[in-house]
Each structure stands twice: as structure tokens, then as C-alpha cells.
Design an enzyme around this catalytic site. Structure first.
Site, PDB file in Angstrom:
ATOM      1  N   SER A  12     -17.507  53.017  29.571  1.00 58.17           N
ATOM      2  CA  SER A  12     -17.829  52.779  28.151  1.00 58.17           C
ATOM      3  C   SER A  12     -17.478  53.987  27.286  1.00 58.17           C
ATOM      4  O   SER A  12     -18.359  54.678  26.791  1.00 58.17           O
ATOM      5  CB  SER A  12     -19.290  52.366  27.971  1.00 58.17           C
ATOM      6  OG  SER A  12     -20.178  53.172  28.714  1.00 58.17           O
ATOM      7  N   SER A  30     -22.038  55.027  39.248  1.00 56.13           N
ATOM      8  CA  SER A  30     -22.451  54.004  40.215  1.00 56.13           C
ATOM      9  C   SER A  30     -23.375  54.608  41.261  1.00 56.13           C
ATOM     10  O   SER A  30     -24.412  54.018  41.607  1.00 56.13           O
ATOM     11  CB  SER A  30     -21.229  53.424  40.940  1.00 56.13           C
ATOM     12  OG  SER A  30     -20.318  52.942  40.016  1.00 56.13           O
ATOM     13  N   ASN A  84      10.403  42.396 -20.152  1.00 59.09           N
ATOM     14  CA  ASN A  84      10.565  43.650 -20.892  1.00 59.09           C
ATOM     15  C   ASN A  84      12.039  44.051 -21.012  1.00 59.09           C
ATOM     16  O   ASN A  84      12.898  43.477 -20.344  1.00 59.09           O
ATOM     17  CB  ASN A  84       9.768  44.741 -20.145  1.00 59.09           C
ATOM     18  CG  ASN A  84       9.619  45.993 -20.981  1.00 59.09           C
ATOM     19  OD1 ASN A  84       9.640  45.946 -22.209  1.00 59.09           O
ATOM     20  ND2 ASN A  84       9.460  47.126 -20.314  1.00 59.09           N
ATOM     21  N   LYS A  85      12.255  45.044 -21.833  1.00 56.62           N
ATOM     22  CA  LYS A  85      13.603  45.606 -22.057  1.00 56.62           C
ATOM     23  C   LYS A  85      14.547  44.539 -22.620  1.00 56.62           C
ATOM     24  O   LYS A  85      15.738  44.515 -22.291  1.00 56.62           O
ATOM     25  CB  LYS A  85      14.183  46.182 -20.758  1.00 56.62           C
ATOM     26  CG  LYS A  85      13.307  47.291 -20.169  1.00 56.62           C
ATOM     27  CD  LYS A  85      14.069  48.102 -19.158  1.00 56.62           C
ATOM     28  CE  LYS A  85      13.144  49.132 -18.511  1.00 56.62           C
ATOM     29  NZ  LYS A  85      13.796  49.935 -17.485  1.00 56.62           N
ATOM     30  N   SER A  98       4.921  52.576 -17.913  1.00 56.19           N
ATOM     31  CA  SER A  98       4.307  53.647 -18.698  1.00 56.19           C
ATOM     32  C   SER A  98       4.579  53.444 -20.183  1.00 56.19           C
ATOM     33  O   SER A  98       3.716  53.671 -21.026  1.00 56.19           O
ATOM     34  CB  SER A  98       4.843  55.008 -18.272  1.00 56.19           C
ATOM     35  OG  SER A  98       4.456  55.268 -16.954  1.00 56.19           O
ATOM     36  N   SER A 140       7.006  48.619 -11.749  1.00 56.41           N
ATOM     37  CA  SER A 140       7.205  50.032 -11.450  1.00 56.41           C
ATOM     38  C   SER A 140       7.531  50.767 -12.736  1.00 56.41           C
ATOM     39  O   SER A 140       7.723  50.166 -13.792  1.00 56.41           O
ATOM     40  CB  SER A 140       8.318  50.200 -10.430  1.00 56.41           C
ATOM     41  OG  SER A 140       9.523  49.829 -11.029  1.00 56.41           O
ATOM     42  N   ASP A 198      10.407  49.564 -14.539  1.00 58.87           N
ATOM     43  CA  ASP A 198      10.276  48.346 -15.330  1.00 58.87           C
ATOM     44  C   ASP A 198       9.755  48.656 -16.733  1.00 58.87           C
ATOM     45  O   ASP A 198       9.683  47.775 -17.577  1.00 58.87           O
ATOM     46  CB  ASP A 198       9.311  47.354 -14.674  1.00 58.87           C
ATOM     47  CG  ASP A 198       9.824  46.893 -13.330  1.00 58.87           C
ATOM     48  OD1 ASP A 198      11.052  46.853 -13.168  1.00 58.87           O
ATOM     49  OD2 ASP A 198       9.003  46.587 -12.462  1.00 58.87           O
ATOM     50  N   GLY A 227     -19.869  57.732  31.405  1.00 56.61           N
ATOM     51  CA  GLY A 227     -19.222  58.963  31.870  1.00 56.61           C
ATOM     52  C   GLY A 227     -17.844  58.629  32.414  1.00 56.61           C
ATOM     53  O   GLY A 227     -17.481  57.452  32.557  1.00 56.61           O
ATOM     54  N   LEU A 228     -17.088  59.666  32.742  1.00 54.12           N
ATOM     55  CA  LEU A 228     -15.725  59.485  33.242  1.00 54.12           C
ATOM     56  C   LEU A 228     -15.725  58.729  34.571  1.00 54.12           C
ATOM     57  O   LEU A 228     -16.756  58.665  35.246  1.00 54.12           O
ATOM     58  CB  LEU A 228     -15.084  60.862  33.464  1.00 54.12           C
ATOM     59  CG  LEU A 228     -14.877  61.716  32.214  1.00 54.12           C
ATOM     60  CD1 LEU A 228     -14.512  63.140  32.615  1.00 54.12           C
ATOM     61  CD2 LEU A 228     -13.792  61.100  31.341  1.00 54.12           C
TER      62      LEU A 228
HETATM   63  P1  ADP Z   1     -18.274  56.329  38.753  1.00 56.42           P
HETATM   64  O1  ADP Z   1     -19.147  55.168  39.003  1.00 56.42           O
HETATM   65  O2  ADP Z   1     -18.777  57.196  37.632  1.00 56.42           O
HETATM   66  O3  ADP Z   1     -16.827  56.021  38.623  1.00 56.42           O
HETATM   67  P2  ADP Z   1     -18.810  56.928  41.467  1.00 56.42           P
HETATM   68  O4  ADP Z   1     -20.275  56.943  41.551  1.00 56.42           O
HETATM   69  O5  ADP Z   1     -18.070  55.726  41.934  1.00 56.42           O
HETATM   70  O6  ADP Z   1     -18.396  57.313  39.982  1.00 56.42           O
HETATM   71  O7  ADP Z   1     -18.209  58.169  42.245  1.00 56.42           O
HETATM   72  C1  ADP Z   1     -18.768  59.455  42.177  1.00 56.42           C
HETATM   73  C2  ADP Z   1     -18.385  60.200  43.459  1.00 56.42           C
HETATM   74  O8  ADP Z   1     -18.808  61.541  43.331  1.00 56.42           O
HETATM   75  C3  ADP Z   1     -19.077  59.620  44.664  1.00 56.42           C
HETATM   76  O9  ADP Z   1     -18.169  59.629  45.741  1.00 56.42           O
HETATM   77  C4  ADP Z   1     -20.207  60.578  44.905  1.00 56.42           C
HETATM   78  O10 ADP Z   1     -20.570  60.631  46.256  1.00 56.42           O
HETATM   79  C5  ADP Z   1     -19.611  61.899  44.469  1.00 56.42           C
HETATM   80  N1  ADP Z   1     -20.594  62.891  44.031  1.00 56.42           N
HETATM   81  C6  ADP Z   1     -20.663  64.162  44.470  1.00 56.42           C
HETATM   82  N2  ADP Z   1     -21.689  64.830  43.888  1.00 56.42           N
HETATM   83  C7  ADP Z   1     -22.308  63.956  43.078  1.00 56.42           C
HETATM   84  C8  ADP Z   1     -23.440  64.050  42.248  1.00 56.42           C
HETATM   85  N3  ADP Z   1     -24.153  65.175  42.118  1.00 56.42           N
HETATM   86  N4  ADP Z   1     -23.781  62.977  41.521  1.00 56.42           N
HETATM   87  C9  ADP Z   1     -23.071  61.821  41.615  1.00 56.42           C
HETATM   88  N5  ADP Z   1     -21.999  61.666  42.427  1.00 56.42           N
HETATM   89  C10 ADP Z   1     -21.598  62.731  43.160  1.00 56.42           C
END
Ligand code: ADP
Length: 635
Positions: free
Chosen positions: A546, A479, A169-170, A42, A36, A39, A472-473
Site C-alpha cells: 500500500s 506478512s 472584426n477587422k 486587446s 487571440s 484577432d 511497508g516495502l
Molecule cells: P513483506 O510481507 O513485507 O513483503 P515478508 O514478511 O514476506 O515481507 O518478508 C520479510 C522477510 O524478512 C522474512 O523472510 C523474515 O523472516 C525476514 N526478517 C528478518 N528480520 C525480520 C524482522 N525483524 N521482522 C520481520 N521480518 C524479518
């Protein structure tokens, strides 16, 4: 015995050509100073620059002009000025990186890496040490071997430095006591041995007074030498060893100015090469003979480690950037799984399982890191259990790459064993790493070629395999829509399979939870399964939140171009939450469910999905029809 001052001015006046030639041919020692400011770092660097009388550092030229101006008033003043300048600069630049200073003596050129010494700057020290041949470990004679002495020595040793100078040193502040010096040296020797530092040179100095820097000091009659500068000028540079090693030339680029010339350019990492040498190009393993060794200055009869050359071959064999040209009878290894030591350099901790870019020499691949086997406490050198690595942490972890890479263990070759990891989204360098060895399982597991190919599987099913990746959420409709799409495909006589998040978590992935690392592993496994099914010729539909872009891209990269179709089920959080099909949002909001996407865990929306469906504007059937239209034709 005073050393005659090096006066380039005189030589320049007499024989400028000779001066330039001698300067060009001088070899270069890169070293790092550890310790440092307290120490006396520099002061020591200032002393070296000052006594060598040659300062090329831009920032210092003003200071040098100043010191010349005050030169008539005596040495102490301009020396002090220089040191103040260095210390001020270091304070300003402390968080930025490493200050490199250049100086030269009659015998050698030097680049000294001046890095901050505190633990929070470990990454800076690693950067400085990675290119150094030698480390000067600075010790305050009053304090002796400290925790930081050990940390610095360990890091330098880890980064492959083989020459160590213990600069005690020192010494003026302990009355030039030989006993004190001997005590410190014995103390350090024990530690050095324990971490594998084979040898070091201990020198009693005073950076401030100049003792034993350029000339033996009358204050230490008990010390016979060498003095610091002499040692730096004469220490062996391992270049001979590098040249004696087998040829390694990482290809930087293919030089093809016209149809008659095809050369492979790069810097020789080790060994020598001459026309007629038998070489092997890796990873392909093809062999040929070197025809010419070309440089800008004409063809060479032989080129050695450190030189940049272009090779031409006797045969037209495949060779491109990232390949390594090696001695045919002593090729380096090729592997895709390794034990590595990592120094984490980013504020964002390591995410095991996530894909990072790995750059090793001219090779660039995607790599994932396993949870660390252990981390190392750099102060005590104890091994600690660790799930990840934070900023400045050092750990040992297994790493796998998506393609085999050509490598050598870091202990053998810094060029073919040292790498960096880069975050794919931010492009920041997040880690420096060293390949320790390849894992045996990688060497012994080979891809088994099969007679019925993926094309055969697809042709038999009369379709083009695809992976329709819904993201997606939760509750966005993945599904539901995937199910509707699969029904349509089935009516069209297509062979499909729907992989659903919840279902996979009941079997294949039942060992995984919802932490970031587990989510990544979840997607990695699903990606591998989807890939196998696509290999079998199926149209695969996957419905997984995902949430991370990096993992979706990882799956995309596993599949042939065009087979991965990212479908963003774009439903606003409020809508998905209002649906709350499984009651999960309610649980998450109440705190009963942790790490829920959209609530307390992030969702990274796709930037360029192949298909986007908006479930507020489209019914399930409309969305499914739109997707079918977008993926036609199916063959
Ligand atoms: P994820 O798989 O994304 O968690 P799900 O398919 O299990 O979602 O759930 C979606 C829900 O939203 C279902 O109950 C479906 O009937 C309803 N829903 C209403 N409108 C729509 C639409 N336009 N497209 C897809 N699902 C829809």
C-alpha cells in the site's frame, strides 16, 4: 447617429446621491472575450473601456491619467496607449490566470474576463467562462472561422454560457464587405447548431476604427444593428428565469449568536423565499416552515436569487453547512454516483480510483473518478479513447462520492451542478467539473438496514473490531509480523482474519496489475473487504505494500474513528533488498519486473502512523509484542 457620451462627472456634480443609487441598482453583465491577440482582442477591449469612459480597473488608472494628459492631442493617441497597455499586461500575466476588467455605462455594469486563447490555456478560459453570462467570439474577417473559434465556442457552451456574440472584426481590412460577413456568419451558424448553441448575434465591427461598437457605422450601410455596446446593455440576463426556478439555498454557515436565535445563512442560488414557505432540508429530507428572512438591513418580506440571507425555521431541525434548503415540493436530487464532464487543470494527470476532495457549492466530500469513458478533442470535437486526463484535457467520466450530495445537473444549475476537484496532498485545484446526471444504479441501490448491527457482532465476539493495516516495502516484514501478531491474538481468544497481498491477488483481485491505477483499485477493494470484516466484528490484519498515502487515508476514512491502526513496518530499502525473500528485487533491478515499489515505483512512508516498528532494531517477536501492547485493551 452618435451616442451621447456618458458623463458621470456632470451627474456626480449635480446629484451625487442619485448617481450612487443609479450605480448601485444597475445590473451586472459578466462576459468573456474569446480570440487571440491577433484577432484584435486587446483592441476591442480597449475600445469598450475607452468608449465607455469609465475605467475602474486599478492597473488602468495610471493609463487613464496618461490618456487624459494626452487627450488634447486627439483620440487615436490615448486609445493606442490604452491598447498597448492592455497587450503588455496580457503578455506579462498570460500564464497567471484571467484578467478581469470592470467598466460601466449608463445602463449596466460590466466585468469582462480576458483570457489567453491558446490551447495550453484552456484551463484559464474555463475559469473565465464559468462565471460569464455571455461570450464575445472574435473573428478576424480575413481568416474566418478557425479551429480556435470552434474550440472557444465549444468551451463556452460547455460551461453553460447561453448568449453568444459573433464579433466579425477587422472589417475595415476586407473593405467592409457584406458578402464576406454573410459568408462567415453562415459558416459559424452551421457549426454553432452542431454543438447545440441555439442562437447568436453576429455584428460586423472594427475594434480599431470603432465601427459598430457604440454607434452604427456609415461604412456598413447594409447592417441595421444592433451595435455591440447596445447589445451588451440590453441582452436579457436570465435573472427572471433564475427567480422562477424552485428555491435552492446552499447553507454557508449556521448563525447562532445566542440560545434564542438559530439561523441558516447563505446565498440564494435560485427561486424566492418568504416567511411561511414550506421548505425541505437536504440531504436529510426533513421539512419545516420558514419563520423569518433576516438580513443585516432588517427582515425581508421576500428574498430572491442572488441575495444573501439568513433563514430561521419554525421547528428545531438539523441543518448545517453543506446542506441545501429547498422548496419542499420541488427538492433537488441527492446521489453519490454521477456522469461528469471534467476539465483537467493540473500538471499531474488524473489518477482513476484515487480519492480527491470534491467541492460543490458549500458541500465538501471525498470523490473518486473512474477511467474516462472518452476524452474530447477540443479542436475537432471528436471523442477519443482515454485512460486518464492530462493538463487541459476534457473528458467524460463516472464519479462517485463517499457521501451523498445534493445536486442538480449543471445544465440546470451552475451552483448545484458545477464542482472542483482538489488534490488531497498538494491542495491544488486539479479539475473543474460538471455533473451531467446521476447514475440510475445509485438511485435504485439503497442501504439495507439490518437488525443485527456491527455493535451486536462485536459484542458477541467480546472484542472491539479493528483493522491493523501493515504497510511497508516488499520484504520489510509485513506478512511475517502480521502472522506473529495474529497468532498472539488467537491465543488470547480473539477472532481475527489476516488478509495478505499475495493471497488476495490470487482471487478477488486477480484482474489487477501493478500500474498506479491498479494498485489504487487493489487497495480500495481490500479496504472494502477489511471494512466488511470489521463490521462482522473481527480484528482484521492486512499485509499490503500500500505505497500511497492517499489510498491508506481513503481506507482510514471508510472506518469509524479509531478502528484503523496504521502500522509502518519501517525497514530500509537496502535491508529489504538484501533479504529479497521472493527474488523480486533482483528481477526489478535487472528490468525483468516493472513498477516495483522502491525500485521504479514510489513508496510514500506514513507521516503519523499509529505504530512504527523498526525491523533492524527489533526481532519479529519483539515487534509483535510491541504491537499487541499498543492495541490493548482489546474490548
Ligand atoms: P513483506 O510481507 O513485507 O513483503 P515478508 O514478511 O514476506 O515481507 O518478508 C520479510 C522477510 O524478512 C522474512 O523472510 C523474515 O523472516 C525476514 N526478517 C528478518 N528480520 C525480520 C524482522 N525483524 N521482522 C520481520 N521480518 C524479518
Amino acid at each position: 447617429m452618435t451616442r451621447p457620451a456618458y458623463t458621470p462627472e456632470a451627474q456626480i456634480a449635480e446629484d451625487i446621491e442619485g448617481y450612487l443609487a443609479s450605480h448601485r441598482d444597475k445590473d451586472l453583465l459578466r462576459f468573456i472575450t474569446c480570440g487571440s491577440v491577433d484577432d484584435g482582442k486587446s483592441t476591442l477591449i480597449g475600445r469598450l473601456l475607452y468608449d465607455s469612459k469609465m475605467i475602474f480597473d486599478d492597473q488602468l488608472s495610471a493609463l487613464e491619467a496618461d490618456s487624459k494628459r494626452v487627450g488634447t492631442q486627439g483620440q487615436e493617441i490615448d486609445f493606442a496607449l490604452l491598447v498597448d497597455g492592455l497587450a503588455a499586461e496580457r503578455e506579462q500575466g498570460i500564464t497567471i490566470d484571467v484578467a478581469y476588467r470592470f467598466f460601466t455605462t449608463e445602463k449596466r455594469k460590466f466585468i469582462v474576463a480576458d483570457c489567453p486563447g491558446h490551447e495550453q490555456y484552456t484551463r484559464n478560459m474555463v475559469t473565465g467562462a464559468s462565471t460569464a453570462d455571455l461570450a464575445v467570439i472574435l473573428i478576424d474577417a480575413r481568416k474566418g472561422v478557425l479551429v480556435q473559434t470552434r474550440r472557444h465556442s465549444y468551451l463556452c457552451h460547455l460551461l453553460g454560457i447561453r448568449h453568444f456574440v459573433l464579433a466579425v472584426n477587422k472589417l475595415d481590412l476586407v473593405d467592409y464587405s457584406q458578402d464576406r460577413f454573410d459568408e462567415i456568419v453562415a459558416d459559424y451558424a452551421g457549426f454553432a447548431r452542431s454543438i447545440g448553441i441555439a442562437d447568436f448575434t453576429a455584428i460586423p465591427i472594427s475594434g480599431f476604427k470603432g465601427d459598430n461598437i457604440t454607434a452604427l457605422s456609415a461604412n456598413t450601410p447594409w447592417y441595421a444593428g444592433p451595435v455591440l455596446i447596445d447589445h451588451l446593455e440590453t441582452v436579457s440576463l436570465d435573472r427572471a428565469e433564475q427567480q422562477a426556478a424552485p428555491l435552492r439555498l446552499p447553507v454557508q454557515w449556521v448563525n447562532r449568536p445566542n440560545l434564542d436565535f438559530r439561523g441558516f445563512a447563505g446565498q440564494i442560488a435560485s427561486g424566492t423565499v418568504k416567511p411561511g414557505d414550506a421548505v425541505r432540508v437536504l440531504p436529510s429530507g426533513r421539512t419545516t416552515t420558514v419563520s423569518r428572512v433576516v438580513t443585516l438591513g432588517g427582515d425581508l418580506e421576500q428574498a430572491v436569487a442572488g441575495e444573501s440571507v439568513t433563514l430561521t425555521f419554525a421547528d428545531e431541525i438539523d441543518c448545517s453547512r453543506g446542506d441545501v434548503i429547498a422548496a419542499a415540493d420541488a427538492p433537488p436530487e441527492v446521489a453519490d454516483q454521477f456522469e461528469t464532464t471534467l476539465v483537467w487543470m493540473d500538471d499531474q494527470p488524473l489518477i482513476p480510483g484515487r480519492g480527491y476532495w470534491l467541492k460543490l457549492g458549500t458541500q465538501s466530500v471525498s470523490a473518486t473518478v473512474q477511467p474516462p469513458k472518452y476524452a474530447i478533442n477540443v479542436n475537432t470535437l471528436d471523442r477519443l479513447a482515454a485512460k486518464t486526463l492530462d493538463l487541459n484535457a476534457i473528458g467524460v467520466a463516472e464519479l462517485s462520492t463517499d457521501k451523498p450530495i445534493v445536486f442538480e445537473p449543471y445544465a440546470q444549475s451552475k451552483v448545484l451542478g458545477g464542482f472542483i476537484l482538489i488534490d488531497k496532498l498538494t491542495n491544488r485545484t486539479v479539475a473543474a467539473g460538471m455533473l451531467n446526471f446521476s447514475l440510475r444504479r445509485a438511485q435504485n441501490v439503497h442501504w439495507q438496514p439490518t437488525d443485527i448491527t456491527r455493535e451486536d457482532h462485536a459484542a458477541l465476539k467480546n472484542q472491539k473490531p479493528r483493522v491493523l493495516w501493515f504497510t511497508g516495502l516488499s520484504g520489510s516484514g509485513k506478512s511475517t509480523i502480521a502472522n506473529a501478531v495474529e497468532k498472539r491474538l488467537s491465543l488470547m481468544n480473539r477472532h481475527t482474519f489476516l488478509l495478505d497481498g499475495d493471497n488476495v491477488r490470487h482471487g478477488l483481485n486477480k484482474d489487477l496489475g501493478f500500474t498506479e491505477a491498479d494498485r489504487i483499485e487493489n487497495i480500495r477493494r481490500v479496504g472494502e473487504v477489511a471494512k466488511l470484516m470489521a463490521d462482522a466484528g473481527l480484528i482484521v490484519l492486512t499485509a499490503f505494500i500500500s505505497p500511497f498515502r492517499a489510498e491508506r487515508d481513503m481506507v482510514r476514512a471508510m472506518l469509524p474513528e479509531g478502528e484503523f491502526i496504521e502500522i509502518f513496518v519501517d525497514t530500509p530499502l537496502e535491508v529489504a533488498e538484501a533479504r529479497d525473500v521472493k527474488g523480486l528485487y533482483k528481477k526489478a533491478r535487472s528490468g525483468a519486473l516493472k513498477n516495483f515499489t522502491g525500485v521504479d515505483s514510489p513508496y510514500e512512508a506514513p507521516e503519523h502512523p499509529e505504530i512504527r516498528v523498526n525491523t533492524v532494531e527489533m526481532t519479529v517477536d519483539e515487534a509483535a509484542d510491541a504491537i499487541i501492547r499498543a492495541i490493548l485493551p482489546l474490548k
